[in-house]
Design a protein around this motif. Sequence first.
Motif, PDB file in Angstrom:
ATOM      1  N   ARG A  21      17.930  12.468  -0.527  1.00  0.00           N
ATOM      2  CA  ARG A  21      17.280  13.089  -0.715  1.00  0.00           C
ATOM      3  C   ARG A  21      18.209  13.152  -1.941  1.00  0.00           C
ATOM      4  O   ARG A  21      18.971  11.550  -2.355  1.00  0.00           O
ATOM      5  CB  ARG A  21      18.861  14.525  -0.667  1.00  0.00           C
ATOM      6  N   HIS A  22      18.788  13.602  -3.234  1.00  0.00           N
ATOM      7  CA  HIS A  22      19.245  13.257  -4.329  1.00  0.00           C
ATOM      8  C   HIS A  22      20.473  13.671  -4.743  1.00  0.00           C
ATOM      9  O   HIS A  22      20.505  15.207  -4.561  1.00  0.00           O
ATOM     10  CB  HIS A  22      18.699  13.103  -5.677  1.00  0.00           C
ATOM     11  N   VAL A  23      21.524  13.316  -4.984  1.00  0.00           N
ATOM     12  CA  VAL A  23      22.573  13.956  -4.921  1.00  0.00           C
ATOM     13  C   VAL A  23      23.753  13.481  -6.721  1.00  0.00           C
ATOM     14  O   VAL A  23      22.731  11.670  -7.422  1.00  0.00           O
ATOM     15  CB  VAL A  23      24.802  13.730  -4.116  1.00  0.00           C
ATOM     16  N   ASP A  24      24.346  14.703  -7.265  1.00  0.00           N
ATOM     17  CA  ASP A  24      24.359  14.522  -8.652  1.00  0.00           C
ATOM     18  C   ASP A  24      25.124  13.243  -9.040  1.00  0.00           C
ATOM     19  O   ASP A  24      25.829  12.759  -7.308  1.00  0.00           O
ATOM     20  CB  ASP A  24      24.971  15.585  -9.269  1.00  0.00           C
ATOM     21  N   VAL A  25      25.147  12.435 -10.230  1.00  0.00           N
ATOM     22  CA  VAL A  25      26.183  11.318 -10.202  1.00  0.00           C
ATOM     23  C   VAL A  25      27.697  11.828 -10.576  1.00  0.00           C
ATOM     24  O   VAL A  25      28.654  10.997 -10.146  1.00  0.00           O
ATOM     25  CB  VAL A  25      25.837  10.550 -11.285  1.00  0.00           C
ATOM     26  N   ARG A  26      27.148  12.771 -10.840  1.00  0.00           N
ATOM     27  CA  ARG A  26      28.708  13.287 -11.289  1.00  0.00           C
ATOM     28  C   ARG A  26      30.075  13.974 -10.229  1.00  0.00           C
ATOM     29  O   ARG A  26      29.074  14.654  -9.167  1.00  0.00           O
ATOM     30  CB  ARG A  26      29.095  14.621 -11.938  1.00  0.00           C
ATOM     31  N   ALA A  28      31.198  16.128  -7.145  1.00  0.00           N
ATOM     32  CA  ALA A  28      31.301  17.299  -7.348  1.00  0.00           C
ATOM     33  C   ALA A  28      32.295  18.674  -6.979  1.00  0.00           C
ATOM     34  O   ALA A  28      32.372  19.350  -7.638  1.00  0.00           O
ATOM     35  CB  ALA A  28      30.427  17.996  -5.855  1.00  0.00           C
ATOM     36  N   GLY A  52      29.148  11.939  -2.988  1.00  0.00           N
ATOM     37  CA  GLY A  52      29.333  13.054  -4.033  1.00  0.00           C
ATOM     38  C   GLY A  52      30.026  14.046  -3.999  1.00  0.00           C
ATOM     39  O   GLY A  52      30.529  13.965  -5.584  1.00  0.00           O
ATOM     40  N   LEU A  79      31.255  11.749 -16.511  1.00  0.00           N
ATOM     41  CA  LEU A  79      31.180  11.798 -15.398  1.00  0.00           C
ATOM     42  C   LEU A  79      32.208  12.742 -15.322  1.00  0.00           C
ATOM     43  O   LEU A  79      31.389  13.606 -13.354  1.00  0.00           O
ATOM     44  CB  LEU A  79      31.397  10.520 -14.169  1.00  0.00           C
TER      45      LEU A  79
END
Length: 167
Positions: A21-26, A28, A52, A79
């Motif tokens: 899966r891909h999680v946002d670099v910023r 949460a 994340g 970020l």
Amino acid sequence: MDVIDELIANNRAFAASLPVRHVDVRPARGLAIVTCMDSRLDVFAALGLDDGDAHVLRNAGGVITDDVIRSLAISQRRLGTREVMLIHHTDCGLEQITDDGFRAELQEATGVAPAFAIESFTDVEANVRQSILRVRRSGFLLHRGPVRGFVYDVDSHRLREVEAPES
Ligand SMILES: [Zn+2]
């Protein structure tokens, strides 16, 4: 098998057990945590964080060095983090050395006096307050109000908040 080989095997099993899966670099939760490298503090478990959720910056003592300010500046300006949580802890290795003593040890061993500050301390709460002030006074950061400091008890696993200094 050395320790790193063991960890590589652990990672194979870990990755195999999870979906890709891909999680946002910023992060949460919009949070950056600065804490000590101490091996007894599992930051994610102790605070109920998931991957994340937050940036975690660690060094010996959780000291607000120029390099930590560098990371916080990137964390806030690129970020999206806004809050800073500082976590120092009981029974820290930095309480067992002195700046002068460790500096002399390094110089004796190598012939070179280190350019960096050792940042040992004796009063953990005073040290937390100093760290809060260093964050607040850095003009490189966008969000200097929401900074809170804590001491983590490595035996009881409990966090205790340190009252922030006036300015
Ligand atoms: Zn420590």
